[in-house]
Design a protein around this motif. Sequence first.
Motif: not given
Length: 175
Positions: A148-149, A151-152
Amino acid sequence: SPEQLYIDNLLGDRKNITNFGELISILNIKYILLAKEADYKKYLFLFNQTDLELIKETENLYLFKNRQEIFKIYQTDDINNTSSEKIAVDHEKVNPVRFTLGDVKKKYIVFTEPYSEDWKLDGKEPIKAYRVVNAYLADENNGEIIFERFYKINLPSYKITIITFVVLIIKKKKK
């Protein structure tokens, strides 16, 4: 890193280990390269392992193959016992930070990347398997493992950088 600490602990107990291949299989390690350098003799215990095979020796190195099956993503019922049955999970690597999963029948899904809370299975944080890799409680709707990091934080940062670069080039051309 957790995987380095894990390996260090194994090496500290090398006199008592005969299943080194099994113990490193949880890290998705298929080969061990031992260079014949100054301290290589303290690693000769590798020759006494029941699940490692010497497949190549040269003047400067030994190459061992792990006879244990290894998997990038597998399922198991026990994430504390390296001897527990491991079955590969059908998966597709969409990109380096996204994997889609097939059917799972066992209690846990183990993803052999070094443990990070940023690796999420359908938004759920991992638990530590064997103190070093990511595991998730399986359910009937296992979809995707995503870092996720990326994409965030990473991807938006890349976009901002590219947009800024393009704007600067356009401004420079207008002058």
